[in-house]
Design an enzyme around this catalytic site. Structure first.
Site, PDB file in Angstrom:
ATOM      1  N   GLY A 131       0.665  -1.516   0.063  1.00 42.61           N
ATOM      2  CA  GLY A 131      -0.189  -0.274   0.037  1.00 42.61           C
ATOM      3  C   GLY A 131       1.018   1.162   0.021  1.00 42.61           C
ATOM      4  O   GLY A 131       0.380   2.402  -0.907  1.00 42.61           O
ATOM      5  N   CYS A 132       2.171   1.393   0.962  1.00 41.91           N
ATOM      6  CA  CYS A 132       2.924   2.400   1.221  1.00 41.91           C
ATOM      7  C   CYS A 132       3.537   2.514  -0.452  1.00 41.91           C
ATOM      8  O   CYS A 132       3.728   3.950  -1.005  1.00 41.91           O
ATOM      9  CB  CYS A 132       3.305   2.316   1.853  1.00 41.91           C
ATOM     10  SG  CYS A 132       2.818   2.588   3.314  1.00 41.91           S
ATOM     11  N   THR A 133       4.423   1.612  -0.927  1.00 41.96           N
ATOM     12  CA  THR A 133       4.293   1.708  -2.290  1.00 41.96           C
ATOM     13  C   THR A 133       3.602   2.321  -3.857  1.00 41.96           C
ATOM     14  O   THR A 133       4.263   3.210  -4.233  1.00 41.96           O
ATOM     15  CB  THR A 133       4.482   0.428  -2.698  1.00 41.96           C
ATOM     16  OG1 THR A 133       5.684   0.025  -1.475  1.00 41.96           O
ATOM     17  CG2 THR A 133       5.487   0.157  -4.327  1.00 41.96           C
TER      18      THR A 133
END
Length: 155
Positions: free
Chosen positions: A46-48
């Site tokens: 998700g953060c990527t």
């Protein structure tokens, strides 16, 4: 739980190390609008996705006068790895003490898979040229969030 910011509040100033260990402060961006986003962990799906979305839209945001800063509890070395692996162009800052996360209301209790846990609350704060909160988004989704910000800001 840390207090959430609202439009009109003064954005708490901070100075944190970037992926290369250089100090970056909010005050250093005075006179420019800044999108400060908080994410749980580098190199996670998700953060990527979120960091890549910001990178893909950086020219559009910069062209409208916005700088973008991502903050997580990760150490600078991990942020450097994240930046290299994903070819990120946004400024990534390290807040292992979580003091800045807390001052922005981006750390506290949240729901994860139906359970209450304490951690980073995925949040985005838009700061105006004078250092005031223009918009505050909490509990945002990693996917589609950048497009929503661009739409909400009328860019």
């Amino acid at each position: 739980m840390s207090e959430r910011l609202s439009p009109g509040d003064t954005a708490p100033d901070f100075t944190l190390p970037d992926a290369d260990g250089n100090s970056v402060s909010l005050a250093g961006h005075k006179g420019r609008k800044v999108i400060v986003y908080f994410y749980p962990a580098a190199l996670t799906p998700g953060c990527t996705k979120q960091a890549c979305d910001f990178t893909d839209n950086l020219d559009v945001l910069a062209g409208s006068g916005y700088d973008v800063i991502g903050i997580s509890p990760d150490k600078p070395e991990k942020l450097a790895k994240f930046r290299e692996k994903e070819n990120l162009k946004v400024t990534l800052l390290s807040d292992p003490s979580k003091e800045v996360l807390e001052s922005y209301g981006a750390f506290g209790e949240k729901m994860m898979y139906g359970k209450a846990v304490t951690g980073v609350i995925r949040s985005t704060i838009v700061v105006d040229e004078e250092g005031r909160v223009e918009r505050a988004f909490y509990n945002v989704r990693a996917t589609g969030h950048v497009a929503k910000i661009i739409k909400d800001l009328g860019i």
